[in-house]
Enzyme design. Sequence first.
Site, PDB file in Angstrom:
ATOM      1  N   SER A 272       0.828  -1.204   0.000  1.00 58.83           N
ATOM      2  CA  SER A 272       0.000   0.000   0.000  1.00 58.83           C
ATOM      3  C   SER A 272       0.862   1.254   0.000  1.00 58.83           C
ATOM      4  CB  SER A 272      -0.911   0.029   1.235  1.00 58.83           C
ATOM      5  OG  SER A 272      -1.685   1.224   1.234  1.00 58.83           O
TER       6      SER A 272
ATOM      7  N   GLU B 201     -10.081   2.370   3.765  1.00 57.14           N
ATOM      8  CA  GLU B 201      -9.749   3.497   2.882  1.00 57.14           C
ATOM      9  C   GLU B 201     -10.995   4.000   2.154  1.00 57.14           C
ATOM     10  OE1 GLU B 201      -7.679   3.561  -1.422  1.00 57.14           O
ATOM     11  OE2 GLU B 201      -6.399   2.765   0.176  1.00 57.14           O
TER      12      GLU B 201
ATOM     13  N   LYS C 263      -4.560  -6.448   3.525  1.00 54.20           N
ATOM     14  CA  LYS C 263      -4.541  -5.374   2.520  1.00 54.20           C
ATOM     15  C   LYS C 263      -5.956  -5.076   2.029  1.00 54.20           C
ATOM     16  CE  LYS C 263      -2.816  -2.479  -0.539  1.00 54.20           C
ATOM     17  NZ  LYS C 263      -3.840  -2.279  -1.552  1.00 54.20           N
TER      18      LYS C 263
ATOM     19  N   HIS D 101      -7.607  -3.070   4.697  1.00 55.37           N
ATOM     20  CA  HIS D 101      -7.015  -1.725   4.615  1.00 55.37           C
ATOM     21  C   HIS D 101      -7.752  -0.908   3.564  1.00 55.37           C
ATOM     22  CE1 HIS D 101      -4.475   1.107   2.361  1.00 55.37           C
ATOM     23  NE2 HIS D 101      -3.853   1.362   3.505  1.00 55.37           N
ATOM     24  N   ASN D 102      -7.979  -1.515   2.398  1.00 53.92           N
ATOM     25  CA  ASN D 102      -8.647  -0.790   1.326  1.00 53.92           C
ATOM     26  C   ASN D 102     -10.116  -0.528   1.639  1.00 53.92           C
ATOM     27  OD1 ASN D 102      -6.170  -1.183   0.123  1.00 53.92           O
ATOM     28  ND2 ASN D 102      -7.009  -1.653  -1.876  1.00 53.92           N
TER      29      ASN D 102
END
Length: 473
Positions: free
Chosen positions: A130, A191, A184, A187-188
């Site tokens: 990232s 986000e 990940k 995380h997105n």
Amino acid sequence: MGKAEIGLIGLGVMGSNLALNIAENGHKIAVFNRTTARVGTFFESAGALQPRIVPCTTLAELAEAIRPPRPIIIMVPAGKPVDEQIAMLRDVLSPGDIVIDGGNANFHDTVRRFSELGNSGLTFIGMGVSGGEEGARHGPSIMVGATPEAYARVEPILTAISAKFEGEPCVALLGPDGAGHFVKTIHNGIEYADMQMIAEIYGVMRDGLGMSPDEMAGVFAEWNKGRLNSYLIEIAATVLAAQDRQTGRPIVEVIIDRAGQKGTGKWSAIEAQTLGVSATAIEAAVSARILSSLKDERLAAEQAYGSGGLPKFEGRRDVVLRDLELALFAGKIAAYAQGFAVMAAASKEYHWNLPLPTIAKIWRAGCIIRSQFLGTLAEAFEAGGELANLLMAPAFIEMMKETHPSLRRIVARTAEAGLPMPALSSALSYFDLYRQGRGTSNLIQAQRDFFGAHGFERNDGKGAFHGPWTQSG
């Protein structure tokens, strides 16, 4: 110099920058691209880093250039292209060599590939990266799923190229097989929620307060000095202040309001549902992007229903802006609470033993959602004991007590004004549902029993019961 320490396939934006990062940090790297002309172009543009780069025109040449056991990073589009590249690599690699998928992969694919390659003698690593183009070039946050042995082979390189927060590398082995790509993905998802909430606040400033982009840029820049300090707030200020070279207008005013997505937000929402975890802010953010794509339908609906006119908000601007700041912070807490709850559930479901404090720490620099806030989050998970939800950490209880009244006022006022606030209103509903000791699902259970004889629990006795509308009631 001797052989390369690592290889990389796929010299697109992310792959090229990652390769340059590796070379700049002192590690020799062999590179390959399906379109071989791209290899030459990349090598020529590498300048002073050329001595640490080995350009290869075939996969056999790539394999020969790397010191065994050979780690090779694949930076190609997720899905079928990765499987195709792995199939071709199997012809040139040897037992013990390591295939690393550094793209935005669905973790289910990573688990499958890990298993499939395990029978071939090759090892697989799923590596979430990232930070976008800048992060890949100068230091990303790296989330790894691998065996300890495979990680040990690449750890010096990944540590060298990762972002650093006060000297600590933002890279970690998070678990086996799909653990890194799952983290990940979440995380997105966070986000998506974070960006949607910022956009909703921007909408209130624009349509509710009648502020210009330049005025908004100043507010976001000021917020970035305080509790909202983060990369996304920083770049919100930057893009709002930017001017379009063609028209001289603020660039944000010439961009069509249709948001793209590549799938990771959707995956995070799906996994939350699959694991039985409420992640309403993330789901709302994904849904908002979908609705944003329906530009023609939205224009037609505005013609049919009207937009309500401006200005929408009354009262002192500084008071409203203070509420907007606190509302955004409260929404951020809820979104992170949801994301970490999904990861905690996945850790149990897949036996990963995800280190939640470590995840918060490696997100403090390099990644898109990096923020001052993550240090407090890491401390909450390190405090000891099993934390059921971030909302129950003492520090976050105090922060939510301070900020949720502002979130409530903003959601109420935007609802009256007809200003959409899907993610922030979902965050508020999540918070209210979570803290409601006596909810309303008793009625749902009664209805389920009525039409399906599903049974229910009673608050005055243990066991399964039926209502008076059934034979066994």
